[in-house]
Motif scaffolding. Sequence first.
Motif, short mmCIF file in Angstrom:
data_model
loop_
_atom_site.label_atom_id
_atom_site.label_comp_id
_atom_site.label_asym_id
_atom_site.label_seq_id
_atom_site.Cartn_x
_atom_site.Cartn_y
_atom_site.Cartn_z
N PRO A 515 5.48 4.67 -0.25
CA PRO A 515 4.13 4.69 0.78
C PRO A 515 3.11 5.29 0.17
N ASP A 517 0.36 5.71 2.04
CA ASP A 517 -0.36 6.06 3.33
C ASP A 517 -1.00 7.48 2.85
N GLY A 518 -2.39 7.89 3.45
CA GLY A 518 -2.88 9.00 3.10
C GLY A 518 -3.62 9.24 1.59
N CYS A 519 -3.32 8.39 0.73
CA CYS A 519 -3.95 8.56 -0.74
C CYS A 519 -5.49 8.33 -0.56
N GLY A 532 -4.07 0.35 -1.32
CA GLY A 532 -3.49 -0.14 -0.24
C GLY A 532 -2.01 -0.28 -0.67
N GLN A 533 -1.08 -0.63 0.17
CA GLN A 533 0.43 -0.66 -0.07
C GLN A 533 0.69 -1.70 -1.00
N ARG A 547 -2.64 11.80 -3.25
CA ARG A 547 -2.11 12.23 -1.80
C ARG A 547 -1.99 13.84 -1.92
#
Length: 551
Positions: A515, A517-519, A532-533, A547
């Motif tokens: 994942p 997310d949060g990067c 994005g993923q 992150r």
Amino acid sequence: MKDFRECTVYEIYPKSFLDTNGDGLGELRGVTRKLDYLKELGVDYLWLTPFFVSPQNDNGYDVADYRRIDPRYGTMEDFEELSREAARRGIGLMLDMVFNHTSTDHEWFRKALAGDPKYKAYYIFKKGKPDGTPPTNWESKFGGSAWEYLPQFDEYYLHLFDKTQADLNWDNPEVRQEVADVVRFWMDKGVRGFRFDVINLISKGAFEDDDRGDGRRFYTDGPRIHEYLQELNQRTFGRDPGIITVGEMSSTTMENCFRYAGADGRELSMVFSFHHLKVDFMGNEKWVLVPTDFAKLKEILFSWQSGMAAHDAWNAVFWCNHDQPRVVSRFGDEGTYWKQSAKMLADVIHCLRGTPYIYQGEEIGMTNAGFTDLSQYRDVESLNHFQILRDKGMSEESAYNILKVHSRDNSRTPMQWTDGENAGFTAGTPWISVNPNCRHINAESQVGDPDSIFSHYRALIRLRKEYAVISRGDFAPLDQADPAVLAYRRRWKGDTLYCINNFYPKPCRWTCPEPLDGCTLLLANYPDARPGQTLELRPYESLVLLRREES
């Protein structure tokens, strides 16, 4: 005292860096004149290739006097000025020491030829076979036999490189003492680093015919190599923790490198290994044209990263040096995506676990030489192998095409400072031709441009010092089987860094297996990059993401 894990080393080939007196040869004063440029780039050490007295049969790697400056490079006063001025800017000097062999012009070898038994024992002399042929079938790295016959002794001497580069006998303790004395001489001159040329070849094993290859298995990572390096360490640089060392390891094994560059510091700070730069060879044979094996490149890079980390050993990480073609020509693009590919290749190396090395001109995206005639080549290895290929029946055109891809002269053309005459390198006639693309690839046009390759390298150097995850983090590959993407992850104390790279000129779609997310985006080679993923990666697109855990 600098932590070498946070540092970046810049290699200078003085002969091609900057000529200040118009003789067509770069010299030490040229390096001094460009120290502000190097300070702006942000590098910590300057690795200078040999500038010692030499007949220059191998561009200075045939040393005739380890303590004297070759007049074509200047004087000892010039070196001392360079050392002072570099130190004033917070930059250390790293010298390139060639201790596997000396020039046959060296005083030691001349005394050996005169029959002095003391100095004859400094080298490796052997009787031939009963039929008069060389002692073994070992091949020189530059082609032909590794043995040269001397009728006055009815013996051969060993030269793993050119016949004017006689191998030293490290089994002789007097040789090892001489080497230690040379290192201490330059330490006393304020040198803060040493690069040891082909140092893992100094301990020879059995002198036997090789029925499986060219002889390297008998002299690579030899039986007493670790003993000799530990002894040199204890006698010299090991007494000063502020000195960094790197060993060039020819055809080495990772298992030996665990010891060469272990965290205990008993031998060297770090090692150069070249396995990842043989992915466009056929085995160990580089004088062929074969496609780059991208899967193999990833496998080698990732296995060395993981293996060295698991054993707390340290790599030098690099694409380029004075012996390698320009990386943007080799793995990138000289045309439409020149800038993007050069930046992507920089990201791959500078975010790895290890100390990054930049070769002069790499930071502005210099390309292969683009030579159009054999007369433009100067490299002894290239000229020897051109003739070897022709003797094997290869056409002149085919042999020449191989040189255009693999010759060491691709990296030795003069540094491209400006778009003017001779790229600002010299007011005279350069010793080797300047690449005509200096009209659009030059330092002057890039230093003030925030979107330039130079600015990208400067950002990478800064990030290494700013984020400990780059200098100290662990390593894990991501999606190793993907046919186009080279991606990996680093972690350190709550920080996670992702380096994601499309290695090809075609767009591709890639989903990170972890994942994202949060990067946040730390660096990219397209101005409108978005994390994005699932990523729609453009040609040669590269993203560096971070992150951070909230404290």
